[in-house]
Design an enzyme around this catalytic site. Structure first.
Site, short mmCIF file in Angstrom:
data_model
loop_
_atom_site.label_atom_id
_atom_site.label_comp_id
_atom_site.label_asym_id
_atom_site.label_seq_id
_atom_site.Cartn_x
_atom_site.Cartn_y
_atom_site.Cartn_z
N LYS A 35 0.70 52.77 129.94
CA LYS A 35 0.75 54.18 129.54
C LYS A 35 1.71 54.95 130.46
O LYS A 35 2.10 54.45 131.52
CB LYS A 35 -0.65 54.78 129.61
CG LYS A 35 -1.22 54.79 131.03
CD LYS A 35 -2.71 55.05 131.05
CE LYS A 35 -3.22 55.02 132.47
NZ LYS A 35 -4.69 54.93 132.53
N ARG A 134 -15.87 61.44 130.34
CA ARG A 134 -14.66 61.79 129.58
C ARG A 134 -14.94 61.35 128.14
O ARG A 134 -16.07 61.51 127.69
CB ARG A 134 -13.48 61.06 130.23
CG ARG A 134 -12.13 61.62 129.92
CD ARG A 134 -11.04 61.06 130.84
NE ARG A 134 -10.86 59.61 130.70
CZ ARG A 134 -9.96 58.90 131.38
NH1 ARG A 134 -9.15 59.50 132.24
NH2 ARG A 134 -9.85 57.59 131.21
N TYR A 262 16.18 76.27 151.89
CA TYR A 262 15.51 77.49 151.44
C TYR A 262 14.39 77.91 152.38
O TYR A 262 13.65 77.07 152.90
CB TYR A 262 14.88 77.26 150.06
CG TYR A 262 15.85 77.16 148.92
CD1 TYR A 262 16.68 78.22 148.58
CD2 TYR A 262 15.93 75.99 148.17
CE1 TYR A 262 17.58 78.12 147.52
CE2 TYR A 262 16.81 75.88 147.10
CZ TYR A 262 17.63 76.95 146.78
OH TYR A 262 18.50 76.85 145.73
N MET A 310 15.70 71.58 144.27
CA MET A 310 15.57 70.98 142.94
C MET A 310 16.43 69.72 142.81
O MET A 310 16.01 68.72 142.24
CB MET A 310 15.96 72.00 141.87
CG MET A 310 15.64 71.50 140.46
SD MET A 310 16.22 72.61 139.16
CE MET A 310 15.17 74.03 139.39
C1 LIG Z 1 -5.13 53.88 133.35
C2 LIG Z 1 -6.27 53.08 132.90
C3 LIG Z 1 -6.49 51.79 133.42
C4 LIG Z 1 -5.69 51.20 134.54
O1 LIG Z 1 -6.14 51.74 135.75
P1 LIG Z 1 -5.50 51.26 137.16
O2 LIG Z 1 -6.32 51.94 138.17
O3 LIG Z 1 -4.09 51.74 137.12
O4 LIG Z 1 -5.59 49.79 137.18
C5 LIG Z 1 -7.53 51.05 132.88
N1 LIG Z 1 -8.30 51.56 131.91
C6 LIG Z 1 -8.12 52.79 131.40
C7 LIG Z 1 -9.01 53.29 130.34
C8 LIG Z 1 -7.12 53.59 131.88
O5 LIG Z 1 -6.95 54.81 131.37
#
Ligand SMILES: *Cc1c(COP(=O)(O)O)cnc(C)c1O
Length: 392
Positions: A35, A134, A262, A310
């Site tokens: 992701k 969640r 800055y 930036m």
């Molecule tokens: C991001 C995520 C993972 C991976 O987690 P890590 O700590 O990066 O290994 C696993 N399961 C779900 C549902 C996630 O959202």
């Protein structure tokens, strides 16, 4: 032509994947989490490499990410969306043969309806809430939910999973979450409800909670060579996949008593040399690192002086011999015997390594290299106690 790049070492990725495989052992399948642009590393290239290494599943957060992967990788790989979705996204789940996390009756019903329209079966993984708060069906309601979902046409319940909220912080709570989940899967087995894939383990659980591995694991962070807890580095040999590099674009001698950047937050207290680097918070380098982090030049650490801008950063290179315009500067990664880790930058800026790599902006080109990384000698097998498996 701007030399600011994120170098992505695909061999390090493969090395990390092999370590994860050793820790997981036989008969545990691998869902690799890609992701958020593969944690900033590039979703297409990273996923392609992982698939070429024979992994079982890719995990993404959104349908958009899944569609990108399906179009790029074709039909051979299984892709699971880990997040909840909107009704409007359901048809794409069917169209692109995506496996979908489900924790909601409305969405399950719409998936079923869409599956029938597409004359397909949609694979779903039911998300159970054991303490994350969640998305997820509360574990107390899980059996009822699953009994109901099983009756829907066009739906195959391929998986059931939960997510740990505090694996790196609270062992007792984590064990409780794992226990609740395992009790639930046992109850389902006893009821004759057989769901093939059962999964809990994120990176920290892969490393530290052997009984969470079940028959599929979902690592993200460790694949990218980062550590959920800094003290794990001692015993594990995951290699960082991403390096952030640029070159000195401007260099000048600065007398004592001159302000840099800055807000006049830094003034030189001696004659020195200040180099400007063409990278800044617009590239995702945290502004919170102003006056805190180091950069590697000619194998030495040079402190960032003044505020991160930036598009530019200033570093004090007065102590570095022969420093010149065009010299490589490493903001994340190794140079010579020195290393700057995402954990170090995270600690200095009050965040976690996940956020350091995810924040690297699209403006920074990802450059993919595939060379065998330098392994730390003598420690290639993870330490038995830490990962909870016997050394082979
Ligand atoms: C991001 C995520 C993972 C991976 O987690 P890590 O700590 O990066 O290994 C696993 N399961 C779900 C549902 C996630 O959202």
């Amino acid at each position: 032509m701007r030399p600011t790049t994120a170098e992505i070492n695909l061999s390090a990725l493969e090395h990390n994947l092999n370590l994860v495989r050793q820790m997981a052992g036989e008969n545990v399948r691998l869902l690799c989490v890609v992701k958020a642009h593969a944690y900033g590393h590039g979703i297409k290239e990273v996923s392609k490499k992982l698939v070429s290494c024979g992994i079982d599943y890719l995990g993404v957060a959104t349908v958009d990410e899944a569609v990108i992967l399906r179009k790029y990788l074709g039909s051979d790989v299984s892709i699971l969306v880990l997040g909840s979705i909107f009704k409007e996204e359901v048809d794409d789940v069917l169209r692109y043969s995506i496996s979908q996390t489900v924790a909601d009756r409305d969405i399950a019903a719409v998936l079923s309806e869409s599956a029938q329209r597409f004359k397909k079966t949609v694979k779903i993984h039911i998300k159970i809430d054991t303490g994350m708060g969640r998305i997820g069906v509360w574990h107390e309601q899980a059996v009822d939910f699953i009994k109901w979902a099983r009756e829907l046409s066009g739906i195959e319940i391929e998986g059931i999973w939960t997510h740990l909220s505090s694996a790196d912080e609270d062992e007792a709570f984590t064990n409780e979450q794992i226990y609740i989940f395992r009790q639930l899967t046992k109850e389902l087995d006893d009821l004759g409800i057989n769901i093939p894939l059962k999964h809990v383990a994120n990176s920290m659980a892969v490393i530290g909670f052997g009984h969470a591995r079940l028959n599929l694991i979902r690592p993200g962070l460790i694949l990218y060579g980062l550590y959920p807890k800094a003290d794990l580095k001692e015993n594990l040999d995951f290699i960082p996949v991403m390096s952030i590099k640029t070159r000195i674009v401007f260099l000048k001698e600065v007398p004592a008593g001159r302000f840099i950047s800055y807000g006049k937050r830094f003034a030189t207290h001696r004659i020195t040399k200040i180099a400007t680097l063409p990278i800044g918070y617009g590239d995702g380098y945290p502004r919170a690192l102003s006056g805190k982090a180091n950069v590697l030049v000619r194998g030495e650490r040079a402190p960032i002086v003044g505020t991160v801008c930036m598009d530019q950063i200033m570093i004090d290179v007065g102590h570095i011999k022969d420093v010149s315009v065009g010299d490589e500067a490493v903001l994340l990664g190794s140079q010579g015997s020195q290393q700057i880790s995402a954990e170090e930058l995270a600690q200095l800026s009050g965040t976690i390594p996940y956020e350091i790599v995810c924040s690297i902006a699209p403006r920074v080109p990802r450059v993919y290299i595939d060379v065998t990384p330098h392994f730390r000698v003598g420690n290639e097998i993870p330490h038995a106690e830490v990962c909870g498996v016997k050394k082979p």
